[in-house]
Design a protein around this motif. Structure first.
Motif, PDB file in Angstrom:
ATOM      1  N   GLY A  34       0.628  -1.276  -0.063  1.00 12.43           N
ATOM      2  CA  GLY A  34      -0.131   0.028   0.058  1.00 12.43           C
ATOM      3  C   GLY A  34       0.941   1.467  -0.055  1.00 12.43           C
ATOM      4  O   GLY A  34       0.511   2.250  -0.665  1.00 12.43           O
ATOM      5  N   TRP A  35       1.915   1.207   0.651  1.00 12.30           N
ATOM      6  CA  TRP A  35       2.914   2.346   0.705  1.00 12.30           C
ATOM      7  C   TRP A  35       3.498   2.670  -0.651  1.00 12.30           C
ATOM      8  O   TRP A  35       3.659   3.781  -1.000  1.00 12.30           O
ATOM      9  CB  TRP A  35       3.934   1.911   1.922  1.00 12.30           C
ATOM     10  CG  TRP A  35       5.015   3.141   2.156  1.00 12.30           C
ATOM     11  CD1 TRP A  35       6.183   2.914   1.701  1.00 12.30           C
ATOM     12  CD2 TRP A  35       5.069   4.403   2.377  1.00 12.30           C
ATOM     13  NE1 TRP A  35       7.153   3.977   1.845  1.00 12.30           N
ATOM     14  CE2 TRP A  35       6.410   4.721   2.325  1.00 12.30           C
ATOM     15  CE3 TRP A  35       3.858   5.219   2.797  1.00 12.30           C
ATOM     16  CZ2 TRP A  35       6.456   6.270   2.527  1.00 12.30           C
ATOM     17  CZ3 TRP A  35       4.211   6.504   3.199  1.00 12.30           C
ATOM     18  CH2 TRP A  35       5.400   7.102   3.004  1.00 12.30           C
ATOM     19  N   GLU A  36       3.842   1.761  -1.107  1.00 11.11           N
ATOM     20  CA  GLU A  36       4.670   1.840  -2.471  1.00 11.11           C
ATOM     21  C   GLU A  36       3.513   2.127  -3.449  1.00 11.11           C
ATOM     22  O   GLU A  36       3.755   2.908  -4.341  1.00 11.11           O
ATOM     23  CB  GLU A  36       5.091   0.498  -2.795  1.00 11.11           C
ATOM     24  CG  GLU A  36       6.638   0.363  -1.974  1.00 11.11           C
ATOM     25  CD  GLU A  36       7.482   1.154  -1.949  1.00 11.11           C
ATOM     26  OE1 GLU A  36       7.544   1.977  -3.047  1.00 11.11           O
ATOM     27  OE2 GLU A  36       8.260   1.265  -1.218  1.00 11.11           O
ATOM     28  N   ALA A  37       2.229   1.892  -3.286  1.00 13.94           N
ATOM     29  CA  ALA A  37       1.329   2.255  -4.232  1.00 13.94           C
ATOM     30  C   ALA A  37       0.983   3.962  -4.024  1.00 13.94           C
ATOM     31  O   ALA A  37       0.881   4.361  -5.061  1.00 13.94           O
ATOM     32  CB  ALA A  37      -0.045   1.295  -4.154  1.00 13.94           C
TER      33      ALA A  37
ATOM     34  N   MET B 214      -2.440   9.019   5.468  1.00 10.14           N
ATOM     35  CA  MET B 214      -3.511   8.376   4.490  1.00 10.14           C
ATOM     36  C   MET B 214      -3.569   6.832   4.556  1.00 10.14           C
ATOM     37  O   MET B 214      -4.654   6.344   4.541  1.00 10.14           O
ATOM     38  CB  MET B 214      -2.844   8.774   2.966  1.00 10.14           C
ATOM     39  CG  MET B 214      -4.142   9.123   2.503  1.00 10.14           C
ATOM     40  SD  MET B 214      -3.231   9.501   0.600  1.00 10.14           S
ATOM     41  CE  MET B 214      -2.873  11.348   0.724  1.00 10.14           C
ATOM     42  N   LEU B 215      -2.324   6.314   4.731  1.00  5.13           N
ATOM     43  CA  LEU B 215      -2.521   4.756   4.626  1.00  5.13           C
ATOM     44  C   LEU B 215      -2.897   4.318   6.117  1.00  5.13           C
ATOM     45  O   LEU B 215      -3.527   3.276   5.874  1.00  5.13           O
ATOM     46  CB  LEU B 215      -0.867   4.114   4.633  1.00  5.13           C
ATOM     47  CG  LEU B 215      -0.686   2.892   4.187  1.00  5.13           C
ATOM     48  CD1 LEU B 215      -1.277   2.302   2.857  1.00  5.13           C
ATOM     49  CD2 LEU B 215       0.849   2.529   4.396  1.00  5.13           C
ATOM     50  N   GLU B 216      -2.819   5.017   7.000  1.00  7.74           N
ATOM     51  CA  GLU B 216      -3.316   4.750   8.358  1.00  7.74           C
ATOM     52  C   GLU B 216      -4.917   4.904   8.487  1.00  7.74           C
ATOM     53  O   GLU B 216      -5.439   3.909   8.752  1.00  7.74           O
ATOM     54  CB  GLU B 216      -2.815   5.260   9.455  1.00  7.74           C
ATOM     55  CG  GLU B 216      -2.856   4.871  10.763  1.00  7.74           C
ATOM     56  CD  GLU B 216      -2.144   5.675  11.893  1.00  7.74           C
ATOM     57  OE1 GLU B 216      -2.756   6.389  12.740  1.00  7.74           O
ATOM     58  OE2 GLU B 216      -0.989   5.444  11.919  1.00  7.74           O
TER      59      GLU B 216
ATOM     60  N   GLN C 249      -8.690   6.429  -5.552  1.00  3.30           N
ATOM     61  CA  GLN C 249      -8.604   5.633  -6.327  1.00  3.30           C
ATOM     62  C   GLN C 249      -7.412   4.494  -5.850  1.00  3.30           C
ATOM     63  O   GLN C 249      -7.512   3.181  -5.991  1.00  3.30           O
ATOM     64  CB  GLN C 249      -8.344   6.262  -7.660  1.00  3.30           C
ATOM     65  CG  GLN C 249      -8.346   4.846  -8.844  1.00  3.30           C
ATOM     66  CD  GLN C 249      -9.522   4.139  -8.907  1.00  3.30           C
ATOM     67  OE1 GLN C 249     -10.655   4.330  -8.674  1.00  3.30           O
ATOM     68  NE2 GLN C 249      -9.415   2.533  -9.157  1.00  3.30           N
ATOM     69  N   ALA C 250      -6.257   5.022  -5.789  1.00  4.79           N
ATOM     70  CA  ALA C 250      -5.130   4.272  -5.278  1.00  4.79           C
ATOM     71  C   ALA C 250      -5.463   3.513  -4.188  1.00  4.79           C
ATOM     72  O   ALA C 250      -5.132   2.513  -3.898  1.00  4.79           O
ATOM     73  CB  ALA C 250      -3.877   5.133  -5.055  1.00  4.79           C
ATOM     74  N   LEU C 251      -6.139   3.949  -3.212  1.00  5.92           N
ATOM     75  CA  LEU C 251      -6.548   3.651  -1.777  1.00  5.92           C
ATOM     76  C   LEU C 251      -7.614   2.377  -2.135  1.00  5.92           C
ATOM     77  O   LEU C 251      -7.637   1.297  -1.488  1.00  5.92           O
ATOM     78  CB  LEU C 251      -7.259   4.440  -0.805  1.00  5.92           C
ATOM     79  CG  LEU C 251      -6.015   5.326  -0.235  1.00  5.92           C
ATOM     80  CD1 LEU C 251      -6.572   6.641   0.327  1.00  5.92           C
ATOM     81  CD2 LEU C 251      -5.362   4.642   0.779  1.00  5.92           C
ATOM     82  N   ARG C 252      -8.333   2.702  -2.831  1.00  8.30           N
ATOM     83  CA  ARG C 252      -9.341   1.747  -3.173  1.00  8.30           C
ATOM     84  C   ARG C 252      -8.775   0.213  -3.954  1.00  8.30           C
ATOM     85  O   ARG C 252      -9.081  -0.721  -3.513  1.00  8.30           O
ATOM     86  CB  ARG C 252     -10.574   2.047  -4.382  1.00  8.30           C
ATOM     87  CG  ARG C 252     -11.454   3.154  -3.694  1.00  8.30           C
ATOM     88  CD  ARG C 252     -12.705   3.412  -4.664  1.00  8.30           C
ATOM     89  NE  ARG C 252     -12.166   4.244  -5.625  1.00  8.30           N
ATOM     90  CZ  ARG C 252     -12.652   5.735  -5.404  1.00  8.30           C
ATOM     91  NH1 ARG C 252     -12.929   6.004  -4.542  1.00  8.30           N
ATOM     92  NH2 ARG C 252     -12.359   6.143  -6.750  1.00  8.30           N
ATOM     93  N   GLU C 253      -7.490   0.742  -4.834  1.00  3.69           N
ATOM     94  CA  GLU C 253      -7.115  -0.419  -5.386  1.00  3.69           C
ATOM     95  C   GLU C 253      -6.351  -1.219  -4.232  1.00  3.69           C
ATOM     96  O   GLU C 253      -6.215  -2.534  -4.317  1.00  3.69           O
ATOM     97  CB  GLU C 253      -6.100   0.069  -6.370  1.00  3.69           C
ATOM     98  CG  GLU C 253      -7.243   0.741  -7.687  1.00  3.69           C
ATOM     99  CD  GLU C 253      -6.025   1.208  -8.624  1.00  3.69           C
ATOM    100  OE1 GLU C 253      -4.805   1.144  -8.393  1.00  3.69           O
ATOM    101  OE2 GLU C 253      -6.539   1.721  -9.720  1.00  3.69           O
ATOM    102  N   ILE C 254      -5.709  -0.552  -3.113  1.00  2.00           N
ATOM    103  CA  ILE C 254      -5.139  -1.198  -2.376  1.00  2.00           C
ATOM    104  C   ILE C 254      -5.989  -2.019  -1.431  1.00  2.00           C
ATOM    105  O   ILE C 254      -5.663  -3.233  -1.100  1.00  2.00           O
ATOM    106  CB  ILE C 254      -4.485  -0.007  -1.259  1.00  2.00           C
ATOM    107  CG1 ILE C 254      -3.314   0.668  -2.064  1.00  2.00           C
ATOM    108  CG2 ILE C 254      -3.964  -0.686  -0.069  1.00  2.00           C
ATOM    109  CD1 ILE C 254      -2.744   2.114  -1.122  1.00  2.00           C
ATOM    110  N   GLY C 255      -7.066  -1.577  -1.299  1.00  3.08           N
ATOM    111  CA  GLY C 255      -8.167  -2.252  -0.340  1.00  3.08           C
ATOM    112  C   GLY C 255      -8.642  -3.429  -1.355  1.00  3.08           C
ATOM    113  O   GLY C 255      -9.261  -4.670  -0.401  1.00  3.08           O
ATOM    114  N   SER C 256      -8.771  -3.546  -2.591  1.00  2.00           N
ATOM    115  CA  SER C 256      -9.329  -4.543  -3.109  1.00  2.00           C
ATOM    116  C   SER C 256      -8.135  -5.723  -3.587  1.00  2.00           C
ATOM    117  O   SER C 256      -8.490  -6.550  -4.135  1.00  2.00           O
ATOM    118  CB  SER C 256      -9.829  -4.141  -4.413  1.00  2.00           C
ATOM    119  OG  SER C 256      -9.060  -3.659  -5.328  1.00  2.00           O
ATOM    120  N   ALA C 257      -6.867  -5.187  -3.282  1.00  2.00           N
ATOM    121  CA  ALA C 257      -5.708  -6.314  -3.670  1.00  2.00           C
ATOM    122  C   ALA C 257      -5.769  -7.493  -2.713  1.00  2.00           C
ATOM    123  O   ALA C 257      -6.067  -7.530  -1.523  1.00  2.00           O
ATOM    124  CB  ALA C 257      -4.452  -5.498  -3.704  1.00  2.00           C
TER     125      ALA C 257
END
Length: 625
Positions: A555-558, A586-588, A617-625
Motif C-alpha cells: 500500500g505504501w509503495e502504491a 493516509m495509509l493509516e 482510487q489508489a486507496l481503493r485499489e489497495i483495499g481490493s488487492a
C-alpha cells in the motif's frame, strides 16, 4: 523555472481568497488543524501589523509564519530569499496549494519578468519572492511603491551578520525597507543565530523595536554522532551501508576536489551520488539539485554552498567529512536532515588535521584582530562539541541560549558514554617533545620521536639524542594522534600559521608542563568492524526505522507511485504533492471519501480538489488487492 503555461495561468487565475482568519487559512490552504507552538503568536503579531524577529529551528515551520499572514492581510507579501533554487522550490509548492505566488530573479527572460511585474502591480499575487540584490535596485523599489504590499519577510536573516557563516553583503541594505515602506510590517526569520547574531540582525535590519520570538532549537529526531577520523572514505561507506542504504542524504566536504572524489567513490559502490559545488557548470549544478529534489535515494556530495533553505523533508542523513568552522554552520547543515520529524542522523568524522587546517586558515586570514577573536571563539565552541564527554545536544543547545535539563539519550555520547583517562603524564611528554624538537615539526614527526622511530630524518636532525626520544612507547600512533588532537583543540598547542603545520606551545600549557595541573583526556572508541548490514550505533538503522512503521508495504509503495506519477505530470518534486507524513496518515486512516481525505494532515482544499480522486482510487485499489 516557469513555463509559458505558468505565466498564462498566473494572469488568468481568479482573485485570491476572501479575507479569512489565520486558523481558516491554515486549515483550508495548508491542511493543518492547528499552529505549532509560537507559530500562532507570530502570525497574529504580523497580521496585526507588527514587526517580528523569529528564531525557529530548521523544519520548525518558519515559512508558515509569513505565508499565513500573507494570505490574511490585503496586498502582496514580498519575501526576500537568498537563492534562486530556494525561491523556485517554495513558489512551486505554494502554487500547488492554490496560492498565487511568483518570483523575480535572473533565471527569467524579459517577458517572464514583465508578466510577473504586471501581476504585482495589478494585485494578482499573494506572495512575490525576490533576491536581496534584485530588491534594492531602483526599478524594483519603484515597482513596489506602485503596488499594494501586505508585508516584507526576510528569510535566512542570519545572512545580514558579518560574523555569520552565510554573510551576504546585499542583506545589509535591507534596513532601508523600514524607512521606504513605514506602514508595511516586516518579519525576519532564521534558524541559526546565537545571542550576538540576534542583536546584530535586529540592529542591521532596523528591527530593534520588533517583538522577538525564540523557539526551542532542539531537533530531537536527529541523532548527533561525531567519531574520530581514521579513514574517512571507509568510514563513510560503512556508515551508509550499515544504516542508510537507499536513503536520501547530503555529504559535506570543504574542497571541490574532495566533493568530486567522494561522489565518484559512492557512485562506484552503487549509490546514486551527485556532486554540487561552484566549480561545476551552472546547468549541471541545477540538474543535480533537481534530481536530488525529485528522485528517491539520491545522495548529494557538496560544499557548504548547497542546501540553504532546501525544503526536502525526507533527508535521512547529513554527513560531514570535514569539520565545519562554527556551531552555526554545523547546526544549519545538520538541520537539513529529518525535516519531516522522522529519525535521522547527523554524522561526522573529525581528526587532528581538521583542527590544524582550520586554525591555520583562521590565523592566516586577512581579518582584523576583532574578526579573528570572534572566529576563534566560534571554532573553540565547535571543537568543544567534538571533544565533550557529556551530552552533545545539551552543549549544542546551550550555545544558542537554549536549555535541555537532562541528557538527550539520542547522541553518541549518551548512547555510548566515552571513557576518560588521566593523560597528565602523556601530555607532559607530548609538550616536552614539541619543545625539545624546536617547535619546528608537525605531529607525525613528533610522534615518531616519542615512539623512538629510527629513520633518516630523525638521525639527520640529531633527535635520537634528546631526552624525549623513545619515551612514548606505551601509546600507539593512533593514541598519540588523539592526545595531540585534544591538545590542539583545547588550545594547549597551535599549528604555526606561517609554516607547514609545525606545532608550537601556547601560554596555556605552562601549568601542565610544571605539573601544577592535571588533565583528563577522552579515550577514542576502537572502530567497530562492520559487515554490511550491522550498525555501529546500537543497531539503529535510521532509514529502516522510518520504513518499519509501515505494515502495509504494498500500500505504501502504491501511494508513493501515485505521488510520483502526479509529480512528473506537474513537473515538481514528489514532496510538493504530499510529504511522506501525509502519505503515512493516509495509509493509516484509509479514507474512502473526499470529506474523509480532507481530514488527513497536510491535505488542503486545493490539493484535495486537484489530487483527491487520484489518491482515493489508489486507496481503493489497495483495499481490493
Amino acid at each position: 523555472m516557469y513555463t509559458d503555461h505558468d505565466f498564462d495561468q498566473l494572469l488568468t487565475e481568479p482573485p485570491g481568497l476572501a479575507q479569512k482568519s489565520p486558523e481558516q487559512v491554515l486549515h483550508d490552504v495548508f491542511g493543518y488543524e492547528s499552529f505549532r507552538p509560537l507559530q500562532g503568536d507570530i502570525v497574529q503579531e504580523v497580521v496585526n501589523g507588527g514587526d517580528a524577529l523569529v528564531l525557529m529551528p530548521t523544519g520548525g515551520g518558519k515559512s508558515l509564519c509569513y505565508q499565513v499572514p500573507a494570505l490574511v492581510r490585503p496586498g502582496t507579501a514580498i519575501v526576500v530569499s537568498p537563492l534562486i533554487a530556494l525561491m523556485q522550490d517554495q513558489v512551486a509548492a505554494l502554487r500547488e496549494l492554490g496560492v498565487r505566488a511568483a518570483f523575480l530573479n535572473s533565471s527569467m527572460d524579459f517577458e517572464q519578468a514583465r508578466a510577473t511585474e504586471y501581476a504585482l502591480t495589478t494585485g494578482e499575487l499573494d506572495l512575490l519572492y525576490c533576491a536581496p540584490e534584485r530588491l534594492i535596485q531602483p526599478r524594483t523599489l519603484e515597482l513596489l511603491h506602485s503596488a499594494s504590499l501586505s508585508l516584507f519577510a526576510i528569510d535566512e536573516a542570519h545572512c545580514v551578520s558579518q560574523w555569520g557563516h552565510d554573510f551576504r553583503s546585499d542583506y545589509l541594505q535591507l534596513s532601508m525597507l523600514a524607512e521606504a515602506f513605514p506602514g508595511v510590517p516586516r518579519i525576519a526569520l532564521t534558524a541559526t543565530a546565537d545571542e550576538r547574531t540576534r542583536k546584530e540582525i535586529a540592529e542591521r535590519l532596523s528591527l530593534t523595536h520588533a517583538r522577538h520570538f525564540v523557539s526551542g532549537f532542539d531537533r530531537p529526531n536527529i541523532q548527533y554522532r561525531i567519531t574520530p577520523k581514521t579513514n574517512a572514505n571507509k568510514q563513510l561507506l560503512a556508515f551508509i551501508d550499515a544504516e542508510h542504504q537507499g536513503d536520501c542524504g547530503i555529504v559535506y566536504c570543504l574542497s571541490r576536489n574532495k566533493v568530486d572524489a567522494t561522489a565518484r567513490l559512492l557512485s562506484s559502490k552503487g549509490y546514486t551520488a551527485l556532486p554540487y559545488h561552484a566549480g561545476l557548470d551552472a546547468a549541471e549544478r541545477a540538474r543535480n539539485q533537481e534530481r536530488f529534489l525529485r528522485e528517491d535515494g539520491v545522495i548529494v556530495v557538496a560544499t557548504i554552498a548547497f542546501g540553504m533553505g532546501i525544503d526536502k523533508p525526507d533527508v535521512r542523513f547529513v554527513a560531514h567529512l570535514d569539520l565545519p568552522k562554527s556551531l552555526e554552520a554545523y547546526y544549519q547543515e545538520t538541520g537539513r536532515a529529518g525535516r519531516d520529524g522522522k529519525a535521522s542522523t547527523a554524522w561526522m568524522v573529525y581528526g587532528l588535521q581538521d583542527v590544524i587546517k582550520l586554525r591555520q586558515m583562521l590565523e592566516g586570514s586577512l581579518g582584523n584582530d576583532q574578526f579573528k577573536r570572534v572566529e576563534r571563539q566560534k571554532l573553540d565552541a565547535m571543537l568543544g562539541l567534538c571533544e565533550v564527554t557529556g551530552c552533545r545536544r545539551q552543549v549544542l543547545l546551550r550555545y544558542f541560549g537554549d536549555q535541555l535539563d537532562a541528557p538527550c539519550g539520542n547522541c553518541d555520547t549518551c548512547l555510548t558514554p566515552p571513557e576518560t583517562w588521566d593523560g597528565t603524564v602523556a601530555v607532559q611528554k607530548a609538550l616536552s617533545c614539541v619543545y625539545r624538537t624546536g617547535q619546528r615539526f608537525g605531529v607525525n614527526y613528533v610522534i615518531d620521536v616519542l615512539r623512538g622511530s629510527d629513520n633518516e630524518r630523525i638521525r639527520q636532525a640529531g633527535h635520537q639524542a634528546i631526552s624525549t626520544y623513545g619515551i612514548g612507547m606505551e601509546l600507539s600512533v593512533t593514541e598519540w594522534k588523539s592526545v595531540f588532537r585534544q591538545l590542539v583543540a583545547n588550545g594547549y598547542l597551535r599549528a604555526d600559521p606561517e609554516g607547514y603545520g609545525a606545532l608550537q606551545l601556547t601560554e596555556n600549557c605552562r601549568a601542565l608542563l610544571k605539573g601544577e595541573q592535571a588533565i583528563e583526556l577522552r579515550k577514542d572508541p576502537v572502530p567497530a568492524k562492520t559487515s554490511g548490514s550491522k550498525s555501529t550505533s546500537g543497531n539503529r538503522k535510521s532509514g529502516a526505522a522510518v520504513r518499519d512503521q509501515i505494515t502495509d508495504h504494498e500500500g505504501w509503495e502504491a501511494l508513493r507511485a501515485c505521488r510520483k506519477a502526479l509529480a512528473e505530470q506537474q513537473g515538481v518534486p514528489p514532496y510538493v504533492i504530499f510529504h511522506d507524513t501525509t502519505l503515512f496518515d493516509m495509509l493509516e486512516r484509509k479514507p474512502t471519501t473526499l470529506a474523509e481525505l480532507a481530514e488527513v494532515s497536510g491535505v488542503g482544499a486545493a490539493k484535495l480538489e486537484k489530487y483527491g480522486e487520484h489518491f482515493l482510487q489508489a486507496l481503493r485499489e489497495i483495499g481490493s488487492a
